[in-house]
Motif scaffolding. Structure first.
Motif, short mmCIF file in Angstrom:
data_model
loop_
_atom_site.label_atom_id
_atom_site.label_comp_id
_atom_site.label_asym_id
_atom_site.label_seq_id
_atom_site.Cartn_x
_atom_site.Cartn_y
_atom_site.Cartn_z
N LYS A 1 0.73 -1.11 0.16
CA LYS A 1 -0.04 -0.10 -0.05
C LYS A 1 0.91 1.29 -0.04
CE LYS A 1 -3.71 -2.47 2.72
NZ LYS A 1 -4.42 -2.45 3.84
N VAL A 2 0.04 2.46 -0.40
CA VAL A 2 0.89 3.67 -0.52
C VAL A 2 0.77 4.46 0.79
CG1 VAL A 2 1.00 4.04 -2.80
CG2 VAL A 2 -1.08 4.68 -1.72
N TRP A 3 1.85 5.23 1.17
CA TRP A 3 1.76 6.03 2.45
C TRP A 3 1.15 7.49 2.22
CZ3 TRP A 3 2.87 4.45 7.28
CH2 TRP A 3 3.02 5.03 8.31
N SER A 4 -0.25 7.37 2.26
CA SER A 4 -0.83 8.68 1.75
C SER A 4 -2.81 8.42 2.10
CB SER A 4 -0.68 9.14 0.53
OG SER A 4 -1.43 8.46 -0.62
N ASP A 5 -3.30 9.64 2.44
CA ASP A 5 -4.78 9.52 2.53
C ASP A 5 -4.90 10.46 1.38
OD1 ASP A 5 -4.91 8.05 4.82
OD2 ASP A 5 -4.61 9.73 6.13
#
Length: 227
Positions: free
Chosen positions: A133-137
């Protein structure tokens, strides 16, 4: 329905423990230190300057950019810096709200596995083949035309959020209309040809605000994957 934990909330706990969840750690070949270019010349994406007063030069510039790269950077587009700054400010204020519940009011309420829309507040749920997964909202919603907007996804706090978005959408449409006219002329057509073909008044404009919380291992994660 309980919303999946945001990366922003996860970041607070992670910074305390200094332990990154495994699903965010990219393979060695995808980590920033391996993928960032540190040397050598970088090819420049074509730049189209809308302040150019010679229309023939402007049409030629945008035609060359479209035929060689298929993309370009637009400068001097007459979207005021103040409007851009206001948009960035309300986006930042939204993500910095202390109430998680208030932010989740802008999320898609459909249950996981159900019929979910692409709009609203939430974490980046896209996973690659390895489940990373990516580190962002993000906060994602439509800003034009009015008939396509779902205001459920527009924050009520900060109070100026709607005004800032509507102002930005107005300037964005003006810049977009100019680009479509220049592209039409570059194809040897009447300037309104592409606008008519696309139904310019009903073109949908989307806004996505990405939020990248502090990370104890920035050399191990990505805030955005290739797309």
């Amino acid at each position: 329905m309980e919303m999946e934990k945001s990366v922003q909330a996860l970041a607070s706990a992670t910074l305390l423990s200094e332990t990154l969840p495994a699903e965010f750690i990219r393979p060695l070949t995808e980590q920033p230190t391996a993928t960032t270019r540190h040397y050598g010349p970088v090819s420049m994406i074509p730049m189209v300057d809308l302040s150019e007063t010679d229309q023939e030069k402007l049409v030629q510039a945008i035609s060359e950019a479209c035929s060689t790269w298929g993309t370009f950077q637009l400068v001097n587009h007459e979207i005021p810096s103040e409007a851009i700054n206001r948009l960035q400010s309300v986006g930042r204020e939204f993500f910095e709200l202390s109430s998680a519940k208030e932010k989740e009011e802008c999320s898609d309420k459909a249950p996981v596995g159900g019929s979910r829309s692409v709009g609203g507040y939430g974490r980046q749920v896209r996973e690659d083949a390895d489940g990373k997964k990516v580190w962002s909202d993000h906060l994602f919603h439509k800003i034009w035309p009015p008939s396509s907007i779902n205001y459920q996804f527009w924050p009520k706090n900060p109070p100026s959020y709607r005004e800032a978005n509507e102002e930005y959408a107005m300037y964005l449409r003006e810049a977009s209309d100019k680009v479509l006219k220049l592209m039409s002329l570059g194809l040897g057509l009447e300037e309104n040809a592409l606008g008519k073909a696309l139904g310019v008044e009903q073109l949908q404009y989307n806004l996505k605000i990405n939020y990248y919380p502090p990370c104890p291992g920035p050399d191990l994660v990505l805030g955005l994957v290739a797309h």
